[in-house]
Scaffold this motif. Structure first.
Motif, PDB file in Angstrom:
ATOM      1  N   GLY A   1      49.619  35.391  40.367  1.00  0.00           N
ATOM      2  CA  GLY A   1      48.247  35.853  40.529  1.00  0.00           C
ATOM      3  C   GLY A   1      47.264  34.968  39.792  1.00  0.00           C
TER       4      GLY A   1
ATOM      5  N   SER B   1      45.022  38.868  35.713  1.00  0.00           N
ATOM      6  CA  SER B   1      45.885  39.229  36.826  1.00  0.00           C
ATOM      7  C   SER B   1      47.151  39.853  36.259  1.00  0.00           C
ATOM      8  CB  SER B   1      46.230  38.001  37.674  1.00  0.00           C
ATOM      9  OG  SER B   1      46.968  38.377  38.811  1.00  0.00           O
TER      10      SER B   1
ATOM     11  N   VAL C   1      39.844  44.690  41.444  1.00  0.00           N
ATOM     12  CA  VAL C   1      40.137  44.486  42.861  1.00  0.00           C
ATOM     13  C   VAL C   1      41.592  44.848  43.124  1.00  0.00           C
ATOM     14  CG1 VAL C   1      40.084  42.848  44.773  1.00  0.00           C
ATOM     15  CG2 VAL C   1      38.509  42.562  42.850  1.00  0.00           C
ATOM     16  N   GLY C   2      41.832  45.725  44.099  1.00  0.00           N
ATOM     17  CA  GLY C   2      43.213  46.093  44.394  1.00  0.00           C
ATOM     18  C   GLY C   2      43.325  46.900  45.667  1.00  0.00           C
TER      19      GLY C   2
ATOM     20  N   SER D   1      39.126  36.543  33.288  1.00  0.00           N
ATOM     21  CA  SER D   1      39.774  36.782  34.582  1.00  0.00           C
ATOM     22  C   SER D   1      41.242  37.112  34.346  1.00  0.00           C
ATOM     23  CB  SER D   1      39.655  35.541  35.479  1.00  0.00           C
ATOM     24  OG  SER D   1      38.300  35.170  35.635  1.00  0.00           O
TER      25      SER D   1
ATOM     26  N   PHE E   1      44.188  32.746  41.340  1.00  0.00           N
ATOM     27  CA  PHE E   1      42.828  32.706  40.795  1.00  0.00           C
ATOM     28  C   PHE E   1      42.344  31.254  40.705  1.00  0.00           C
ATOM     29  CE2 PHE E   1      41.834  36.868  38.451  1.00  0.00           C
ATOM     30  CZ  PHE E   1      40.609  36.997  39.059  1.00  0.00           C
TER      31      PHE E   1
ATOM     32  N   LYS F   1      41.484  39.251  48.467  1.00  0.00           N
ATOM     33  CA  LYS F   1      41.080  39.926  47.223  1.00  0.00           C
ATOM     34  C   LYS F   1      40.732  38.918  46.128  1.00  0.00           C
ATOM     35  CE  LYS F   1      44.903  42.443  47.119  1.00  0.00           C
ATOM     36  NZ  LYS F   1      45.423  42.337  48.490  1.00  0.00           N
ATOM     37  N   THR F   2      41.652  37.965  45.909  1.00  0.00           N
ATOM     38  CA  THR F   2      41.443  37.008  44.819  1.00  0.00           C
ATOM     39  C   THR F   2      40.265  36.093  45.117  1.00  0.00           C
ATOM     40  OG1 THR F   2      43.837  37.059  44.441  1.00  0.00           O
ATOM     41  CG2 THR F   2      42.598  35.319  43.354  1.00  0.00           C
TER      42      THR F   2
ATOM     43  N   THR G   1      37.666  36.825  46.872  1.00  0.00           N
ATOM     44  CA  THR G   1      36.447  37.619  46.698  1.00  0.00           C
ATOM     45  C   THR G   1      36.111  37.781  45.219  1.00  0.00           C
ATOM     46  OG1 THR G   1      36.916  38.800  48.758  1.00  0.00           O
ATOM     47  CG2 THR G   1      35.354  39.826  47.233  1.00  0.00           C
ATOM     48  N   ALA G   2      37.148  37.983  44.399  1.00  0.00           N
ATOM     49  CA  ALA G   2      36.921  38.073  42.953  1.00  0.00           C
ATOM     50  C   ALA G   2      36.333  36.766  42.426  1.00  0.00           C
ATOM     51  CB  ALA G   2      38.229  38.401  42.238  1.00  0.00           C
TER      52      ALA G   2
ATOM     53  N   ASP H   1      42.186  41.303  38.827  1.00  0.00           N
ATOM     54  CA  ASP H   1      42.813  41.225  40.154  1.00  0.00           C
ATOM     55  C   ASP H   1      44.143  41.981  40.112  1.00  0.00           C
ATOM     56  OD1 ASP H   1      43.104  40.509  42.793  1.00  0.00           O
ATOM     57  OD2 ASP H   1      43.797  38.476  42.376  1.00  0.00           O
ATOM     58  N   GLU H   2      44.647  42.356  41.289  1.00  0.00           N
ATOM     59  CA  GLU H   2      45.911  43.124  41.386  1.00  0.00           C
ATOM     60  C   GLU H   2      45.817  44.440  40.605  1.00  0.00           C
ATOM     61  OE1 GLU H   2      48.713  40.210  39.843  1.00  0.00           O
ATOM     62  OE2 GLU H   2      49.158  39.516  41.857  1.00  0.00           O
TER      63      GLU H   2
END
Length: 642
Positions: free
Chosen positions: A65, A60, A278-279, A58, A69, A35-36, A38-39, A250-251
């Motif tokens: 998190g 988290s 993203v999660g 950005s 990143f 996920k991270t 991809t972000a 993220d998260e």
């Protein structure tokens, strides 16, 4: 703007996310699906298309998190110069920085529960007095409430994250019934309101200045200001105008109402700002900080606008043999890297000794012939941490080092220390508590017994006497003074239990616990029902452990030696991990053991139960071991038997 070094083989899904020109994107990712990374890959694409890295925010949920990143920026090929320009941080840190524009830098931020414990305890005293005047007998906490502090702070986090009081409306009036309607105890909400009066110069949005903050408070305070009818800012000096071109979150599965209030306003104020969230919504555990799956489902569409939803199904964490049952269990597409080899095994364990054998075999397999090999990639993930007493005891006896994450070792649990202190006095044992445990044992005993010592006019003065007393003075004088000062029914129970224990007969230990009424005593010093259940479970484990000793004093001597053994084990880097499932989110291990997946205890219809099982089983890289009792397999295991 980016370097040519890209250390990844990008999938079609990742390329589709990066290439999308939609202004609102939610990536619905599976566990371990990068996920991270991809972000970060998508951020690199924004920069290549001309976005200013200084204007890409950005965010988290956690500081680990944020670290993830930063590592991902290098992994996707962003140069150090570009990566340094990217503003990266937790939502909480971002909100604190925006509030600083309004308040200056005078608001203290506290990270540890002990930093705000005094304020919570003071709030308990005030809340008790006020509650007894309006609703006699409804306030459940007795004594200073010290043992309830951590549980209360966790519940405060849920109240704040869910913004329960704000959503209840301006006409909300706190009563036992309205508290129950909100899903909290009357005691918790009573203490919460007094704590907030102490923490801030306002309540329910009236005012601007906070005196101090704890985890999550900056987000909560900013969200309240944003919802205020009379905020201390105008559109010209709005704290959330940062000139952002994009926000990457993220998260996102950890999003709650307070975070979402800030996020929604952030996107509104920064006109044209793009969003990527993203999660994995199957990792939403609602009780934690008020997280709500609503925001990854219909909530975003309703509150902000319909996003483009893109999948991220390929997991890099584990192989097909684990991806297949997880996909079946979660009801979503799951693919795995074909180069990853994983295995799932389901075993029957009816006793803690049988579970220990599974753990011991796993440790032996990891160690091989090398006693110094790493054990920290072996984790036992627990639904009910109070049930670990026997397992911890066996691990100590076997000389297997371990660490606990998300809960205290049984040697440090207050109910265990309280009972040890009473038994030590009852059998007149001369062996002393380990110095590191003595203070905790004295404090735990005072909390369970209650009372104010003669010569002390307040709980605070009693606390100082308790803390400064030597072990001998506490056992010989302070404890007996507390018993004379507390409620008669409490002292009668304790004295009766100590009288039973004085014969030093281990066969009477269960009668000692029964006479003590530890469950009822726990309800006097803890607020959450789950804490009381954990006390019951840990005492049950202690009773089982006690059967292995010839006398009460031999049990106590063994526990003292375990104190020393645990201290020495803490010096070792390689330790088996015992963790609550909640605390394992974001972590992964080579071998994960999930014990006690039984019908009736780990198969409830509550979505949190299902998501806890999903989180636990998706932490494994190479081997997942699930155990259950004979003919008591949870319905959750059906997908793993196919």
């Amino acid at each position: 703007m980016t370097s040519s070094r890209v250390i990844w083989k990008w999938t079609d899904e990742q390329n589709a996310i990066r290439a999308s020109r939609s202004n609102r994107i939610i990536v619905e990712a599976n566990a371990g699906a990068a996920k991270t990374t991809t972000a970060a890959f998508t951020i690199a694409g924004l920069i290549e298309r001309g976005a200013n890295p200084k204007k890409i925010l950005s965010l988290s949920f956690t500081r680990p998190g944020v670290k993830a990143f930063e590592a991902a920026f290098a992994r996707v090929g962003l140069s150090r110069d570009i990566a340094r320009q990217l503003p990266v941080g937790t939502v909480e840190d971002f909100c604190a920085s925006r509030l600083q524009r309004l308040e200056g830098s005078g608001v203290r931020r506290n990270e540890r529960a002990e930093d705000v414990a005094r304020a919570v305890i003071a709030a308990i005293a005030v809340a008790r007095e006020r509650a007894e005047g309006r609703f006699p007998g409804e306030f459940s906490l007795h004594g200073s409430g010290e043992l309830a502090v951590e549980g209360l702070l966790e519940e405060f986090g849920q109240i704040k994250g869910s913004m329960a009081l704000q959503r209840a409306g301006e006409y909300f009036s706190l009563t036992p019934q309205t508290a129950s309607d909100l899903g909290f105890s009357f005691t918790t909400l009573s203490v919460f309101r007094e704590y907030e009066r102490e923490r801030t110069a306002f309540l329910d949005g009236e005012g601007e200045q906070a005196r101090f903050r704890y985890q999550g408070d900056a987000t909560y305070d900013l969200a309240r200001l944003l919802l205020s009818d009379d905020p201390p800012f105008s559109s010209e000096n709005h704290p959330l105008w940062v000139g952002a071109e994009a926000v990457v979150f993220d998260e996102m599965h950890d999003c709650n109402w307070a975070i979402f209030t800030v996020l929604k306003t952030l996107l509104e104020v920064n006109d044209g700002c793009a969003f990527l969230g993203v999660g994995d919504r199957d990792q939403v555990i609602h009780a934690k900080d008020g997280a709500d799956s609503y925001f990854m489902k219909d909530g975003f569409d309703i509150e902000i606008g319909e996003p483009k939803r893109l999948p991220l199904t390929l997991t890099h964490r584990f192989g097909e043999s684990l991806a297949r049952p997880l996909g079946s269990f979660s009801g979503k597409a799951y693919a795995a890297n074909k180069d990853r080899k994983s295995a799932v095994e389901i075993k029957v364990t009816n006793t803690t000794e049988e579970l220990l054998y599974v753990v011991e075999e796993a440790a032996r397999s990891r160690r091989g012939l090398d006693e110094d090999s790493d054990l920290q990639d072996l984790a036992v993930l627990l639904r009910h941490p109070g049930s670990t007493v026997e397992l911890e005891h066996f691990l100590i006896v076997k000389g297997l080092p371990y660490e606990t994450i998300g809960f205290k070792s049984f040697l440090e649990r207050p109910e265990i220390l309280f009972i040890r202190m009473l038994l030590t006095v009852a059998v007149d044992l001369q062996a002393k508590f380990d110095a590191g445990m003595l203070l905790a044992a004295k404090r735990a005993t005072w909390q369970f017994v209650g009372g104010v010592l003669p010569g002390a006019t307040t709980a605070g003065e009693t606390e100082k006497i308790v803390e400064s007393a030597t072990e001998e003075n506490f056992r010989s004088f302070a404890l007996h003074d507390l018993l004379r000062a507390t409620e008669p029914r409490v002292s009668e129970r304790i004295l009766g239990a100590m009288a039973l224990a004085s014969n030093n007969n281990i066969a009477d230990f269960s009668k000692v616990i029964s006479a003590l009424g530890i469950n009822e005593m726990a309800r006097r010093v803890f607020v959450r029902g789950s804490d009381v259940e954990e006390v019951e479970s840990s005492i049950s484990g202690l009773l089982s452990v006690a059967k292995r000793y010839a006398s009460i004093d031999s049990l106590l001597n063994a526990l003292l030696q375990y104190d020393y053994a645990a201290k020495s084990k803490k010096q070792k880097e390689s330790r088996i991990v015992l963790s609550t499932i909640e605390s394992s989110k974001g972590l992964e291990f080579d071998h994960v053991i999930v014990p006690g997946v039984n019908a009736g205890s780990f198969d409830g219809k509550n979505p949190d139960e299902r998501n806890l099982f999903y989180v636990a089983t998706s932490r494994a890289r190479n081997l997942l071991t699930i155990t259950h009792a004979t003919e008591r397999a949870s319905r959750f295991l059906a997908s793993f038997r196919q």
